[in-house]
Design a protein around this motif. Structure first.
Motif, PDB file in Angstrom:
ATOM      1  N   SER A 104     -41.869   9.138  38.099  1.00  0.00           N
ATOM      2  CA  SER A 104     -43.258  10.660  37.756  1.00  0.00           C
ATOM      3  C   SER A 104     -41.902  11.900  38.518  1.00  0.00           C
ATOM      4  CB  SER A 104     -43.618  10.669  39.312  1.00  0.00           C
ATOM      5  OG  SER A 104     -42.676   9.681  40.184  1.00  0.00           O
ATOM      6  N   ASN A 105     -40.295  12.280  38.064  1.00  0.00           N
ATOM      7  CA  ASN A 105     -39.495  13.196  38.190  1.00  0.00           C
ATOM      8  C   ASN A 105     -39.129  13.858  37.681  1.00  0.00           C
ATOM      9  OD1 ASN A 105     -38.092  14.647  39.982  1.00  0.00           O
ATOM     10  ND2 ASN A 105     -36.625  13.595  40.920  1.00  0.00           N
ATOM     11  N   THR A 106     -40.453  14.823  37.439  1.00  0.00           N
ATOM     12  CA  THR A 106     -39.879  15.693  36.201  1.00  0.00           C
ATOM     13  C   THR A 106     -39.125  17.385  36.724  1.00  0.00           C
ATOM     14  OG1 THR A 106     -42.003  16.478  36.225  1.00  0.00           O
ATOM     15  CG2 THR A 106     -41.532  14.734  35.205  1.00  0.00           C
ATOM     16  N   THR A 107     -39.102  17.430  37.562  1.00  0.00           N
ATOM     17  CA  THR A 107     -38.361  18.645  38.483  1.00  0.00           C
ATOM     18  C   THR A 107     -36.953  18.461  39.043  1.00  0.00           C
ATOM     19  OG1 THR A 107     -38.856  17.635  40.762  1.00  0.00           O
ATOM     20  CG2 THR A 107     -40.740  19.505  39.256  1.00  0.00           C
ATOM     21  N   ALA A 108     -36.489  17.420  38.513  1.00  0.00           N
ATOM     22  CA  ALA A 108     -34.611  16.660  39.256  1.00  0.00           C
ATOM     23  C   ALA A 108     -33.433  18.389  37.871  1.00  0.00           C
ATOM     24  CB  ALA A 108     -34.435  16.343  38.942  1.00  0.00           C
ATOM     25  N   SER A 109     -32.536  18.926  38.875  1.00  0.00           N
ATOM     26  CA  SER A 109     -32.451  19.899  38.405  1.00  0.00           C
ATOM     27  C   SER A 109     -31.510  18.866  36.910  1.00  0.00           C
ATOM     28  CB  SER A 109     -31.451  20.241  38.561  1.00  0.00           C
ATOM     29  OG  SER A 109     -30.301  20.140  39.588  1.00  0.00           O
ATOM     30  N   LYS A 110     -30.921  19.342  35.887  1.00  0.00           N
ATOM     31  CA  LYS A 110     -29.663  19.109  34.709  1.00  0.00           C
ATOM     32  C   LYS A 110     -28.728  18.401  36.440  1.00  0.00           C
ATOM     33  CE  LYS A 110     -29.844  20.721  29.999  1.00  0.00           C
ATOM     34  NZ  LYS A 110     -29.464  21.217  29.636  1.00  0.00           N
ATOM     35  N   GLU A 111     -27.806  18.846  36.937  1.00  0.00           N
ATOM     36  CA  GLU A 111     -26.886  18.416  37.214  1.00  0.00           C
ATOM     37  C   GLU A 111     -27.167  17.196  38.470  1.00  0.00           C
ATOM     38  OE1 GLU A 111     -27.573  22.040  37.842  1.00  0.00           O
ATOM     39  OE2 GLU A 111     -26.302  22.030  36.539  1.00  0.00           O
ATOM     40  N   GLU A 112     -28.862  17.476  39.231  1.00  0.00           N
ATOM     41  CA  GLU A 112     -28.940  16.532  39.553  1.00  0.00           C
ATOM     42  C   GLU A 112     -29.318  15.620  39.029  1.00  0.00           C
ATOM     43  OE1 GLU A 112     -32.732  15.743  43.030  1.00  0.00           O
ATOM     44  OE2 GLU A 112     -32.529  17.033  42.398  1.00  0.00           O
ATOM     45  N   SER A 113     -30.029  14.912  38.505  1.00  0.00           N
ATOM     46  CA  SER A 113     -30.202  13.916  37.109  1.00  0.00           C
ATOM     47  C   SER A 113     -28.201  13.377  36.801  1.00  0.00           C
ATOM     48  CB  SER A 113     -30.932  14.805  36.014  1.00  0.00           C
ATOM     49  OG  SER A 113     -32.439  15.034  36.454  1.00  0.00           O
ATOM     50  N   LYS A 114     -27.439  14.437  36.062  1.00  0.00           N
ATOM     51  CA  LYS A 114     -26.709  13.924  35.522  1.00  0.00           C
ATOM     52  C   LYS A 114     -25.681  12.790  37.097  1.00  0.00           C
ATOM     53  CE  LYS A 114     -21.848  15.511  33.702  1.00  0.00           C
ATOM     54  NZ  LYS A 114     -21.116  15.652  34.830  1.00  0.00           N
ATOM     55  N   LYS A 115     -25.594  13.491  37.785  1.00  0.00           N
ATOM     56  CA  LYS A 115     -25.095  12.908  38.997  1.00  0.00           C
ATOM     57  C   LYS A 115     -26.436  11.266  39.063  1.00  0.00           C
ATOM     58  CE  LYS A 115     -23.804  12.967  44.011  1.00  0.00           C
ATOM     59  NZ  LYS A 115     -22.998  13.418  45.175  1.00  0.00           N
ATOM     60  N   LEU A 116     -27.448  11.276  39.886  1.00  0.00           N
ATOM     61  CA  LEU A 116     -28.241  10.235  39.356  1.00  0.00           C
ATOM     62  C   LEU A 116     -27.799   9.464  38.698  1.00  0.00           C
ATOM     63  CD1 LEU A 116     -31.342  11.869  40.683  1.00  0.00           C
ATOM     64  CD2 LEU A 116     -29.969  10.283  42.128  1.00  0.00           C
ATOM     65  N   PHE A 117     -27.838   9.439  36.936  1.00  0.00           N
ATOM     66  CA  PHE A 117     -27.508   9.108  36.349  1.00  0.00           C
ATOM     67  C   PHE A 117     -26.233   7.703  36.046  1.00  0.00           C
ATOM     68  CE2 PHE A 117     -31.701  10.415  34.420  1.00  0.00           C
ATOM     69  CZ  PHE A 117     -32.519   8.490  34.609  1.00  0.00           C
ATOM     70  N   GLU A 118     -25.050   8.824  36.317  1.00  0.00           N
ATOM     71  CA  GLU A 118     -23.638   8.738  37.362  1.00  0.00           C
ATOM     72  C   GLU A 118     -23.436   7.159  38.250  1.00  0.00           C
ATOM     73  OE1 GLU A 118     -21.641  11.565  38.186  1.00  0.00           O
ATOM     74  OE2 GLU A 118     -21.240  12.040  35.387  1.00  0.00           O
ATOM     75  N   GLY A 119     -24.584   6.987  39.055  1.00  0.00           N
ATOM     76  CA  GLY A 119     -25.073   6.653  39.833  1.00  0.00           C
ATOM     77  C   GLY A 119     -25.737   5.035  39.230  1.00  0.00           C
ATOM     78  N   HIS A 120     -26.554   5.596  38.392  1.00  0.00           N
ATOM     79  CA  HIS A 120     -27.485   4.097  37.977  1.00  0.00           C
ATOM     80  C   HIS A 120     -26.597   3.926  36.870  1.00  0.00           C
ATOM     81  CE1 HIS A 120     -30.606   2.378  35.364  1.00  0.00           C
ATOM     82  NE2 HIS A 120     -29.466   2.936  34.460  1.00  0.00           N
ATOM     83  N   MET A 121     -25.397   4.177  36.013  1.00  0.00           N
ATOM     84  CA  MET A 121     -24.646   3.587  35.259  1.00  0.00           C
ATOM     85  C   MET A 121     -23.418   2.325  36.275  1.00  0.00           C
ATOM     86  SD  MET A 121     -25.559   3.463  32.053  1.00  0.00           S
ATOM     87  CE  MET A 121     -24.183   2.640  31.677  1.00  0.00           C
ATOM     88  N   GLU A 122     -23.065   2.815  37.140  1.00  0.00           N
ATOM     89  CA  GLU A 122     -22.225   2.469  38.225  1.00  0.00           C
ATOM     90  C   GLU A 122     -22.443   1.136  38.821  1.00  0.00           C
ATOM     91  OE1 GLU A 122     -20.784   4.979  41.164  1.00  0.00           O
ATOM     92  OE2 GLU A 122     -19.640   6.212  40.219  1.00  0.00           O
ATOM     93  N   ASN A 123     -23.664   1.275  39.770  1.00  0.00           N
ATOM     94  CA  ASN A 123     -25.042   0.399  39.532  1.00  0.00           C
ATOM     95  C   ASN A 123     -25.303  -1.170  39.060  1.00  0.00           C
ATOM     96  OD1 ASN A 123     -26.624  -0.916  42.425  1.00  0.00           O
ATOM     97  ND2 ASN A 123     -28.774  -0.593  40.837  1.00  0.00           N
ATOM     98  N   ILE A 124     -25.132  -0.651  37.503  1.00  0.00           N
ATOM     99  CA  ILE A 124     -25.210  -1.569  36.905  1.00  0.00           C
ATOM    100  C   ILE A 124     -24.120  -2.377  36.584  1.00  0.00           C
ATOM    101  CG2 ILE A 124     -25.075  -1.740  34.235  1.00  0.00           C
ATOM    102  CD1 ILE A 124     -27.425   0.246  34.008  1.00  0.00           C
ATOM    103  N   GLY A 125     -22.900  -1.450  36.704  1.00  0.00           N
ATOM    104  CA  GLY A 125     -21.325  -2.133  36.083  1.00  0.00           C
ATOM    105  C   GLY A 125     -21.395  -3.419  37.727  1.00  0.00           C
ATOM    106  N   LYS A 126     -21.752  -2.491  39.108  1.00  0.00           N
ATOM    107  CA  LYS A 126     -22.423  -3.502  39.928  1.00  0.00           C
ATOM    108  C   LYS A 126     -22.348  -4.904  40.068  1.00  0.00           C
ATOM    109  CE  LYS A 126     -23.727  -2.811  45.356  1.00  0.00           C
ATOM    110  NZ  LYS A 126     -24.424  -3.787  44.368  1.00  0.00           N
TER     111      LYS A 126
END
Length: 152
Positions: A53-75
């Motif tokens: 539902s979050n459609t207001t995140a900035s590109k920078e914020e989204s990029k950082k969150l998806f980097e964390g998403h990928m790190e979490n997948i690896g973990k």
């Protein structure tokens, strides 16, 4: 008369040979190590990732969150809690990807989903369903390491 009889015997022997079941090479130690049941199967939790539902995140914020998403997948994969993960190609259903958690209950999967930064920030939404599949699925991450030329 001998020739037709020989042909008949040959055909019967061929049919018998082809109809024999192939020998099953059951590996009890492997089955036990993968917690397989008598069918070689086990319980998992299937997770469908959808746009959140979050459609207001900035590109920078989204990029950082998806980097964390990928790190979490690896973990989670290294911990053996995640058997499979991957994105969907562009589609009109808002489906983003899947996880297959190597856990037996929705409650266990909910705790794992809660560790994903993109889900916490509502960029992604997780839908969890119990799933029954081959216990060998757990072997995929190790196999993938052997065939991935470039690491993510």
């Amino acid at each position: 008369m001998k020739k037709p009889l020989l042909v008949f015997v040959f055909l019967i022997m061929s049919a018998i040979g082809f109809s024999q079941e192939t020998e099953v090479k059951y590996d009890e130690a492997l089955a036990k190590s993968l917690h397989a049941d008598e069918y070689g199967m086990k319980k998992y939790v299937f997770c469908l990732l959808k746009s959140g539902s979050n459609t207001t995140a900035s590109k920078e914020e989204s990029k950082k969150l998806f980097e964390g998403h990928m790190e979490n997948i690896g973990k989670l994969a290294k911990e053996g809690k995640l058997a499979i993960a991957g994105p969907f190609m562009k589609n009109d259903r808002n489906y983003r990807g899947i996880y297959i958690f190597n856990v037996e209950t929705i409650e266990e999967a909910k705790a794992l989903v809660a560790t994903d930064p993109a889900i916490k920030a509502n960029l992604l939404e997780a839908e969890l369903t119990p799933w029954y599949c081959t216990a060998a699925l757990q072997e995929i991450p190790e196999m993938h390491e052997k065939i991935a030329k470039t690491k993510m």
